[in-house]
Design a protein around this motif. Sequence first.
Motif, PDB file in Angstrom:
ATOM      1  N   MET A  28       0.821  -1.212   0.000  1.00 29.75           N
ATOM      2  CA  MET A  28       0.000   0.000   0.000  1.00 29.75           C
ATOM      3  C   MET A  28       0.862   1.271   0.000  1.00 29.75           C
ATOM      4  SD  MET A  28      -2.983  -0.960  -0.485  1.00 29.75           S
ATOM      5  CE  MET A  28      -3.692   0.686  -0.428  1.00 29.75           C
ATOM      6  N   THR A  29       2.004   1.222   0.653  1.00 28.78           N
ATOM      7  CA  THR A  29       2.894   2.387   0.625  1.00 28.78           C
ATOM      8  C   THR A  29       3.393   2.632  -0.799  1.00 28.78           C
ATOM      9  OG1 THR A  29       3.600   2.014   2.905  1.00 28.78           O
ATOM     10  CG2 THR A  29       5.056   3.348   1.528  1.00 28.78           C
ATOM     11  N   GLN A  32       0.391   4.065  -2.858  1.00 28.45           N
ATOM     12  CA  GLN A  32       0.094   5.459  -2.492  1.00 28.45           C
ATOM     13  C   GLN A  32       1.188   6.407  -2.982  1.00 28.45           C
ATOM     14  OE1 GLN A  32      -0.517   5.077   1.736  1.00 28.45           O
ATOM     15  NE2 GLN A  32      -2.694   4.615   1.517  1.00 28.45           N
ATOM     16  N   SER A  42      -6.200  14.820  -7.225  1.00 28.48           N
ATOM     17  CA  SER A  42      -6.298  14.029  -5.991  1.00 28.48           C
ATOM     18  C   SER A  42      -7.474  13.049  -6.033  1.00 28.48           C
ATOM     19  CB  SER A  42      -6.412  14.949  -4.774  1.00 28.48           C
ATOM     20  OG  SER A  42      -7.581  15.732  -4.875  1.00 28.48           O
ATOM     21  N   SER A  43      -8.535  13.435  -6.719  1.00 28.05           N
ATOM     22  CA  SER A  43      -9.690  12.541  -6.826  1.00 28.05           C
ATOM     23  C   SER A  43      -9.346  11.299  -7.647  1.00 28.05           C
ATOM     24  CB  SER A  43     -10.857  13.302  -7.457  1.00 28.05           C
ATOM     25  OG  SER A  43     -11.933  12.433  -7.676  1.00 28.05           O
ATOM     26  N   TYR A  46      -6.992   9.093  -5.621  1.00 23.83           N
ATOM     27  CA  TYR A  46      -7.748   8.338  -4.614  1.00 23.83           C
ATOM     28  C   TYR A  46      -8.433   7.133  -5.272  1.00 23.83           C
ATOM     29  CZ  TYR A  46     -10.782   7.550  -0.549  1.00 23.83           C
ATOM     30  OH  TYR A  46     -11.422   6.988   0.543  1.00 23.83           O
ATOM     31  N   VAL A  49      -5.931   4.324  -5.941  1.00 21.12           N
ATOM     32  CA  VAL A  49      -5.540   3.677  -4.670  1.00 21.12           C
ATOM     33  C   VAL A  49      -6.680   2.792  -4.173  1.00 21.12           C
ATOM     34  CG1 VAL A  49      -4.906   4.052  -2.250  1.00 21.12           C
ATOM     35  CG2 VAL A  49      -3.938   5.518  -4.021  1.00 21.12           C
ATOM     36  N   LEU A  50      -7.905   3.309  -4.257  1.00 24.90           N
ATOM     37  CA  LEU A  50      -9.070   2.540  -3.801  1.00 24.90           C
ATOM     38  C   LEU A  50      -9.225   1.250  -4.600  1.00 24.90           C
ATOM     39  CD1 LEU A  50     -11.631   2.502  -1.979  1.00 24.90           C
ATOM     40  CD2 LEU A  50     -12.811   3.734  -3.805  1.00 24.90           C
ATOM     41  N   GLU A  53      -6.390  -1.163  -3.789  1.00 24.98           N
ATOM     42  CA  GLU A  53      -6.554  -1.755  -2.446  1.00 24.98           C
ATOM     43  C   GLU A  53      -7.485  -2.952  -2.511  1.00 24.98           C
ATOM     44  OE1 GLU A  53      -7.948  -2.010   1.842  1.00 24.98           O
ATOM     45  OE2 GLU A  53      -9.030  -2.088  -0.035  1.00 24.98           O
ATOM     46  N   LEU A 128     -16.357  -1.278  -6.762  1.00 24.18           N
ATOM     47  CA  LEU A 128     -15.512  -0.101  -6.526  1.00 24.18           C
ATOM     48  C   LEU A 128     -14.287  -0.096  -7.431  1.00 24.18           C
ATOM     49  CD1 LEU A 128     -15.625   0.396  -2.647  1.00 24.18           C
ATOM     50  CD2 LEU A 128     -16.621   1.835  -4.418  1.00 24.18           C
ATOM     51  N   SER A 131     -15.586   1.109 -10.821  1.00 26.55           N
ATOM     52  CA  SER A 131     -16.129   2.468 -10.878  1.00 26.55           C
ATOM     53  C   SER A 131     -15.143   3.549 -10.432  1.00 26.55           C
ATOM     54  CB  SER A 131     -17.403   2.556 -10.017  1.00 26.55           C
ATOM     55  OG  SER A 131     -17.098   2.292  -8.660  1.00 26.55           O
ATOM     56  N   SER A 132     -13.971   3.148  -9.949  1.00 28.44           N
ATOM     57  CA  SER A 132     -13.036   4.138  -9.393  1.00 28.44           C
ATOM     58  C   SER A 132     -11.927   4.538 -10.356  1.00 28.44           C
ATOM     59  CB  SER A 132     -12.407   3.602  -8.103  1.00 28.44           C
ATOM     60  OG  SER A 132     -13.410   3.350  -7.151  1.00 28.44           O
TER      61      SER A 132
END
Lengths: 153, 107
Positions: A28-29, A32, A42-43, A46, A49-50, A53, A128, A131-132
């Motif tokens: 994860m580091t 990110q 930033s959106s 995110y 990353v989402l 994850e 997710l 859709s992300s």
Amino acid sequence: MEANEVNSSQSLSHIEAVASMDNWDLFMTFIQNQCSTHIHDSSKSYGVVLAAEELISNIIRASEANSIRPKTVTLSIFSEFSTINSFRYFNLITKDNGIHFDPNFEDLKVNVDLPVKDREVGGLGLFLVKSSVDTVRYQWVDAQNTYTLSTTL
Amino acid sequence: MSLSITSAVGENHILISLEGDVDTKTAPELLAALTAHDLANATQLRLDIKGVNFMSSAGLRVLVFSKQKMSHDATVYVIGANQEITDVITKTGLSTAVSMVASVDDI
């Protein structure tokens, strides 16, 4: 030139480790850091990353559920830029040599209008993922599950 | 990738305050904090996430679990969600099950 042809790609970085919760922070580091460095919206950062994850979580869960050969799956994560039809993308690619699993993103349907009392937990994570990011692609390549998450820059 | 959880019980509510990330690694800690309370008889759950930067589906599942454990007329307040978390809760349809507020003063 065919539509959607990758005109160019540029490798950025990669990481490889056993697909285990012991390495959760490591994966994860990396994700990110790659997203915050290379995606300035930033959106969108995110969202990648989402989505990543959720994929990493699924890959590790499947790896650790293998009671015969637990923690023998290797997970590699690559970051790259690509250009397709003059659009520039950031791609995050995961490869794992776990059990072949095609989530069939094209046909994935989750009823987000279902009342909470009637909900089951399955499917929300893959919803997710899909859709992300702008596109998500699954391939089985060289006996590895290969996911490519792409977002426009 | 770490989560700090503080818990308090008010006259008519349970307050859970979070700081950090709610992801696959930390969501079980949130679940444990919630199930330590008598959710079935609670009328109001306040989840203060002003200090949360990231919430994955693992966190959303804990929200769904909590709502399902509580009575039909109980309310779950999600306080201070950032824009990205608000967007995720909305697109997954969970915003119909919880009340999203900016601060505790809005309750």
